[in-house]
Design a protein around this motif. Structure first.
Motif, PDB file in Angstrom:
ATOM      1  N   GLY A   2       0.803  -1.212   0.000  1.00 19.13           N
ATOM      2  CA  GLY A   2       0.000   0.000   0.000  1.00 19.13           C
ATOM      3  C   GLY A   2       0.840   1.268   0.000  1.00 19.13           C
ATOM      4  N   ARG A   3       0.144   2.355   0.279  1.00 14.68           N
ATOM      5  CA  ARG A   3       0.839   3.639   0.348  1.00 14.68           C
ATOM      6  C   ARG A   3       1.741   3.699   1.578  1.00 14.68           C
ATOM      7  N   CYS A   7       2.365   9.054   3.829  1.00 15.70           N
ATOM      8  CA  CYS A   7       1.317   9.529   2.916  1.00 15.70           C
ATOM      9  C   CYS A   7      -0.073   9.258   3.489  1.00 15.70           C
ATOM     10  N   ARG A   8      -0.232   8.131   4.160  1.00 17.38           N
ATOM     11  CA  ARG A   8      -1.526   7.844   4.793  1.00 17.38           C
ATOM     12  C   ARG A   8      -1.849   8.859   5.876  1.00 17.38           C
ATOM     13  N   HIS A  12       2.734  14.236   2.608  1.00 17.75           N
ATOM     14  CA  HIS A  12       3.239  13.943   1.277  1.00 17.75           C
ATOM     15  C   HIS A  12       4.512  14.736   1.004  1.00 17.75           C
ATOM     16  N   CYS A  28       2.982  13.836  -5.397  1.00 20.09           N
ATOM     17  CA  CYS A  28       3.791  13.231  -4.340  1.00 20.09           C
ATOM     18  C   CYS A  28       4.787  12.260  -4.960  1.00 20.09           C
ATOM     19  N   ARG A  30       6.268   9.909  -3.375  1.00 23.53           N
ATOM     20  CA  ARG A  30       6.173   8.593  -2.729  1.00 23.53           C
ATOM     21  C   ARG A  30       4.988   7.775  -3.230  1.00 23.53           C
ATOM     22  N   CYS A  31       3.809   8.415  -3.346  1.00 23.13           N
ATOM     23  CA  CYS A  31       2.599   7.655  -3.677  1.00 23.13           C
ATOM     24  C   CYS A  31       1.938   8.109  -4.979  1.00 23.13           C
ATOM     25  N   ASP A  32       2.494   9.119  -5.645  1.00 18.71           N
ATOM     26  CA  ASP A  32       2.006   9.631  -6.932  1.00 18.71           C
ATOM     27  C   ASP A  32       0.662  10.346  -6.856  1.00 18.71           C
ATOM     28  N   LYS A  33       0.201  10.699  -5.653  1.00 20.25           N
ATOM     29  CA  LYS A  33      -1.036  11.457  -5.529  1.00 20.25           C
ATOM     30  C   LYS A  33      -0.831  12.857  -6.108  1.00 20.25           C
TER      31      LYS A  33
END
Length: 47
Positions: A2-3, A7-8, A12, A28, A30-33
């Motif tokens: 998961g993320r 990030c959770r 970010h 972001c 790390r998570c590409d959001k």
């Protein structure tokens, strides 16, 4: 997998990215959001 935990939690690591047509947005690393709250005026990149 998961993320990342950071990030959770909303921590970010934003990076300014460019689109093909010259626009800019933040994503972001790390998570590409994509940050939909960012307001980046044209020509403001590189700061």
């Amino acid at each position: 997998m998961g993320r990342p935990m950071s990030c959770r939690l909303g921590w970010h690591k934003w990076r300014t990215r460019s689109t093909e047509d010259g626009g800019q947005f933040q994503q972001c690393t790390r998570c590409d959001k994509v940050n939909t709250d960012s307001k980046i005026p044209p020509g403001a990149g590189g700061f």
